[in-house]
Design an enzyme around this catalytic site. Structure first.
Site, PDB file in Angstrom:
ATOM      1  N   CYS A   2       0.835  -1.194   0.000  1.00  0.00           N
ATOM      2  CA  CYS A   2       0.000   0.000   0.000  1.00  0.00           C
ATOM      3  C   CYS A   2       0.878   1.256   0.000  1.00  0.00           C
ATOM      4  CB  CYS A   2      -0.871  -0.013   1.247  1.00  0.00           C
ATOM      5  SG  CYS A   2      -1.781  -1.554   1.411  1.00  0.00           S
ATOM      6  N   ARG A  30       3.017   1.730  -7.039  1.00  0.00           N
ATOM      7  CA  ARG A  30       3.047   0.551  -6.155  1.00  0.00           C
ATOM      8  C   ARG A  30       1.873  -0.378  -6.431  1.00  0.00           C
ATOM      9  NH1 ARG A  30       6.252   2.037  -1.337  1.00  0.00           N
ATOM     10  NH2 ARG A  30       5.122   0.534  -0.070  1.00  0.00           N
ATOM     11  N   TRP A  78      -3.529  -2.017  -1.492  1.00  0.00           N
ATOM     12  CA  TRP A  78      -3.362  -3.229  -2.299  1.00  0.00           C
ATOM     13  C   TRP A  78      -3.991  -4.335  -1.460  1.00  0.00           C
ATOM     14  CZ3 TRP A  78      -1.912  -4.765  -7.052  1.00  0.00           C
ATOM     15  CH2 TRP A  78      -1.552  -6.088  -7.253  1.00  0.00           C
ATOM     16  N   ASN A 105      -0.259  -0.395   6.140  1.00  0.00           N
ATOM     17  CA  ASN A 105       0.389  -1.157   5.072  1.00  0.00           C
ATOM     18  C   ASN A 105       0.948  -2.411   5.720  1.00  0.00           C
ATOM     19  OD1 ASN A 105       1.669  -2.046   2.771  1.00  0.00           O
ATOM     20  ND2 ASN A 105       3.480  -0.753   3.037  1.00  0.00           N
ATOM     21  N   GLY A 106       0.594  -3.593   5.196  1.00  0.00           N
ATOM     22  CA  GLY A 106       1.147  -4.837   5.744  1.00  0.00           C
ATOM     23  C   GLY A 106       0.046  -5.826   6.078  1.00  0.00           C
ATOM     24  N   GLU A 488      12.964 -21.586 -16.280  1.00  0.00           N
ATOM     25  CA  GLU A 488      12.693 -20.193 -15.884  1.00  0.00           C
ATOM     26  C   GLU A 488      13.904 -19.312 -16.149  1.00  0.00           C
ATOM     27  OE1 GLU A 488      10.345 -18.366 -15.348  1.00  0.00           O
ATOM     28  OE2 GLU A 488      11.127 -16.647 -14.269  1.00  0.00           O
ATOM     29  N   LYS A 492      13.737 -15.995 -18.563  1.00  0.00           N
ATOM     30  CA  LYS A 492      14.158 -14.655 -18.145  1.00  0.00           C
ATOM     31  C   LYS A 492      15.126 -14.056 -19.163  1.00  0.00           C
ATOM     32  CE  LYS A 492      11.670 -13.597 -14.994  1.00  0.00           C
ATOM     33  NZ  LYS A 492      10.716 -14.426 -15.684  1.00  0.00           N
ATOM     34  N   GLU A 495      13.206 -13.193 -22.465  1.00  0.00           N
ATOM     35  CA  GLU A 495      12.260 -12.065 -22.444  1.00  0.00           C
ATOM     36  C   GLU A 495      12.920 -10.750 -22.035  1.00  0.00           C
ATOM     37  OE1 GLU A 495       8.968 -12.570 -19.770  1.00  0.00           O
ATOM     38  OE2 GLU A 495      10.186 -13.496 -18.237  1.00  0.00           O
ATOM     39  N   HIS A 511      20.404 -37.392 -24.983  1.00  0.00           N
ATOM     40  CA  HIS A 511      19.352 -37.788 -25.947  1.00  0.00           C
ATOM     41  C   HIS A 511      19.210 -36.766 -27.054  1.00  0.00           C
ATOM     42  CE1 HIS A 511      18.257 -41.077 -23.311  1.00  0.00           C
ATOM     43  NE2 HIS A 511      18.261 -40.229 -22.297  1.00  0.00           N
ATOM     44  N   LYS A 614       2.213  -7.279 -19.407  1.00  0.00           N
ATOM     45  CA  LYS A 614       2.263  -7.821 -18.045  1.00  0.00           C
ATOM     46  C   LYS A 614       1.185  -8.875 -17.846  1.00  0.00           C
ATOM     47  CE  LYS A 614       3.644  -8.414 -13.911  1.00  0.00           C
ATOM     48  NZ  LYS A 614       4.860  -9.264 -13.738  1.00  0.00           N
TER      49      LYS A 614
HETATM   50  C1  AGP Z   1       6.889 -14.061 -16.803  1.00  0.00           C
HETATM   51  O1  AGP Z   1       8.178 -13.449 -16.735  1.00  0.00           O
HETATM   52  C2  AGP Z   1       6.129 -13.664 -18.024  1.00  0.00           C
HETATM   53  N1  AGP Z   1       5.886 -12.267 -17.994  1.00  0.00           N
HETATM   54  C3  AGP Z   1       4.917 -14.532 -18.314  1.00  0.00           C
HETATM   55  O2  AGP Z   1       5.395 -15.817 -18.628  1.00  0.00           O
HETATM   56  C4  AGP Z   1       3.857 -14.680 -17.190  1.00  0.00           C
HETATM   57  O3  AGP Z   1       4.399 -15.451 -16.145  1.00  0.00           O
HETATM   58  C5  AGP Z   1       2.665 -15.432 -17.772  1.00  0.00           C
HETATM   59  O4  AGP Z   1       2.133 -14.641 -18.801  1.00  0.00           O
HETATM   60  C6  AGP Z   1       1.567 -15.722 -16.731  1.00  0.00           C
HETATM   61  O5  AGP Z   1       1.086 -14.508 -16.220  1.00  0.00           O
HETATM   62  P1  AGP Z   1       0.160 -14.576 -14.898  1.00  0.00           P
HETATM   63  O6  AGP Z   1       1.012 -15.141 -13.808  1.00  0.00           O
HETATM   64  O7  AGP Z   1      -0.286 -13.160 -14.639  1.00  0.00           O
HETATM   65  O8  AGP Z   1      -1.007 -15.490 -15.206  1.00  0.00           O
END
Ligand code: AGP
Length: 619
Positions: A2, A30, A78, A105-106, A488, A492, A495, A511, A614
């Site tokens: 928050c 935030r 939040w 906040n918390g 993962e 990273k 992307e 393989h 996002k």
């Molecule tokens: C993660 O770095 C990416 N931005 C993407 O893979 C994300 O995790 C995926 O689109 C799922 O999003 P969500 O967790 O909001 O459902």
């Protein structure tokens, strides 16, 4: 997390209102889902609060103006306990006549027991929040002390968890009292006015002289004074400093990017996700699930549906959930789940994992699971979002808003929440499963500090990343829970730095993928701890030998004290020892830092990578 703003100073030309609303606007980054403000207006407290964005609050104030005042507090919420509604928005009033206003906040971990006590005393509640409990406690203490600082001091002694509190009382115009434990609070030092904020962005438009409060401290500000005491009542000092950030940097807390800031917030993200979910004796309490224990005991199959990073969190959790509960657990990419005619019935638990709660692929998978009669549980970071609303139950992560498009702290919080769900299911089964669940919870509580240890060791990783800025391809290898970590780490890098990167199960090398190894090929290898069962450690060490023999540049993530990897590693990145199933919470961090730093070295925007959103709200 928050946003918090406090002001005491001249009442001239609506200053207080302007200061608070400007501060809340600077704190919008935030993330929030409601906002409010309280002022001392003559002999009473006046407040306005609305769900949604600040514009709704401004409209409310335009329609019902507030008087000029010397004393004001403002909040962007939040949601953690209670959805994003007008009633749950802060401030909350305390006492039968509402002469006190409080913002928070918390997470107040023990609010259930405190609320029960207050209800028994006849206190009526206007919201579902943990915050309102604190408002009533401070108001009751004020009736005894007739001093707001003393009332706050009496109250914080009863609160467990993480909190920043600000309070004002109609009997004490020109005074704002704040308290902090495990949650930030900063004082803005003005001339004839003083300010409070969850970070300096709240008041940077008015002063750059700041004082950071320490753990378990209470601050009392008036227009001409700032005094600090500890929770033990003794005088204390905050840390004074000059803010030399510009407003934009202040929003990122001085970090170069939200990505860098959110990587560093991961210890709190895991700790806050654990908060309030165990009793003092360690027993898991997930009442918030609101699913009968019998229904959970009847579960004989689990399917985790998610996308991207969230799916990798599910893959990590699969190993743990199956081990702890002995229930078969599949992980399915949400956009594949619906089309494979899945075998689902009333004893299937479908767990969706989503930071945003709006990912269309995941939402459609949940709807399909509902149509097939499954029990659906959402693990989500965003209160009031669509996927939790479409699910039978929700277990929220408490990572706080994740602004950077590439997910980091939400990933660790998702793994943590999946662990909590798995341990809870194990606990319901009783016997040795329940005993092991308690033992794991004790280990899990130590993870935030271990993540911080990893973060404190990242200088060399950043140096390697800068050196490798021109890399064309990087591979990532892992086994067992290290395999989704490899996936993962590759995601990273893809992307953030737009580099070809691929994650493999280390056992898969021979393989096919080993054909990719040529002299100088950089390969990250996530090495399980030497105490991992089934001799997995030795197998991964031999994988490192295989690729090193073919010229690979081996960057090895290994546990403290693991000397077996040293002869075959060009770089060894150390993480603290931790039980095998919990290792992903540590081993992924160097990969996040590496990707962020390499992309930064390439001059790329790590917060808003090209082509990405996002939340992917289309199929
Ligand atoms: C993660 O770095 C990416 N931005 C993407 O893979 C994300 O995790 C995926 O689109 C799922 O999003 P969500 O967790 O909001 O459902």
């Amino acid at each position: 997390m928050c946003g918090i703003v406090g002001y005491v100073g001249p009442a001239t030309d609506g200053t207080a209102l302007d200061v608070v609303m400007e501060g809340l606007a600077r704190l919008e980054y935030r993330g929030y889902d409601s906002a409010g403000i309280a002022v001392i207006d003559g002999d009473h407290v006046a407040f306005r609060k609305r769900s949604g964005k600040l514009v709704n609050l401004r409209d409310e104030i335009t329609g019902r103006p507030l008087s000029a005042t010397t004393t004001a507090i403002g909040h962007t919420r939040w949601a953690t306990h209670g959805g994003p509604t007008d009633d749950n928005a802060h401030p909350h009033l305390g006492g039968p006549e509402g002469r006190l206003a409080l913002i928070h906040n918390g997470i107040i971990e023990n609010f259930h027991s405190l609320k029960t006590e207050l209800l028994a005393q006849g206190v009526t509640f206007a919201s579902e929040t943990d915050t309102e409990v604190a408002a009533h406690l401070v108001a009751a203490a004020y009736e005894r002390t007739h001093d707001l600082t003393a009332a706050m001091l009496a109250t914080v002694a009863r609160l467990h968890g993480a909190f920043t509190l600000l309070a004002i009382h109609a009997d004490q115009p020109g005074v704002v009292v704040g308290a902090r434990r495990n949650s930030p609070l900063v004082v803005g030092l003005g001339d004839g006015a003083n300010y409070l904020g969850s970070d300096v962005a709240a008041f940077i438009g008015h002063t750059r002289e700041a004082m950071e409060l320490g753990q378990d401290q209470i601050v009392t500000i008036t227009p001409d004074s700032v005094s600090v005491i500890g929770f033990d009542g003794t005088p204390a000092q905050g840390r004074r400093y000059h803010v030399d950030w510009d407003a934009a940097a202040a929003e990122k807390g001085g970090y170069p990017s939200f990505m860098a800031k959110e990587i560093d917030e991961q210890p709190h993200a895991v700790a806050d996700t654990l908060l309030g979910r165990t009793k003092d004796d360690g027993e898991l309490v997930l009442d918030e699930l609101r699913v009968s224990e019998d229904a959970l005991r009847a579960v004989d199959k689990i399917i985790i549906v998610a996308c991207g990073t969230a799916a990798y969190a599910g893959m990590v959790a699969k190993y743990a959930i199956e081990h702890w509960t002995r229930i078969p657990c599949e992980v399915e990419l949400a956009h594949e789940f619906r089309y494979r005619d899945p075998v689902v019935n009333g004893t299937t638990l479908v767990v969706s994992v989503s930071q945003s709660g709006e990912t269309m692929d995941t939402l459609m998978a949940v709807k399909h699971a509902n149509e097939l009669g499954a029990l659906t549980v959402s693990i989500c970071n965003t209160h009031g979002s669509t996927i939790p609303r479409e699910s039978d139950a929700v277990l929220y992560t408490h990572a706080g808003p994740e602004i950077a498009v590439a997910s980091t702290k939400a990933f660790l919080a998702q793994i943590t929440a999946c662990y909590l769900l798995g341990l809870y299911l194990a606990q319901l089964r009783g016997g040795t499963a329940a005993d092991e669940a308690q033992a794991v919870m004790r280990e899990l509580r130590e993870v935030p500090d271990k993540i911080q240890t990893v973060l404190d060791r990242m200088d060399r990783v950043r140096e390697i990343a800068r050196f490798m800025a021109d890399s064309r391809s990087v591979l990532f290898l892992g086994r067992h829970v290290g395999f989704p970590v490899a996936l993962e780490g590759a995601l990273k890098l893809k992307e953030l730095a737009y580099i070809h990167a691929e994650g493999f199960a280390a056992g898969e090398l021979k393989h096919g993928p080993i054909a990719l190894i040529e002299p100088g090929q950089p390969v990250f290898v996530i090495v399980p701890g030497p105490d991992t069962p089934h001799d997995l450690h030795a197998k991964v060490v031999s994988n490192i030998q295989e690729i090193r023999a073919r010229g690979a540049r081996t960057l090895v993530v290994a546990q403290d004290g693991d000397e077996a990897v040293v002869p075959f590693a060009d770089e060894v990145i150390r993480v603290p020892r931790t039980p095998p199933l919990l290792q992903p919470l540590l081993t992924v961090v160097p990969l996040q830092v590496f990707a962020c730093q390499l992309a930064t070295a390439k001059g790329l925007d790590v917060d808003q990578p090209r082509n990405l959103a996002k939340s992917v709200t289309v199929e």
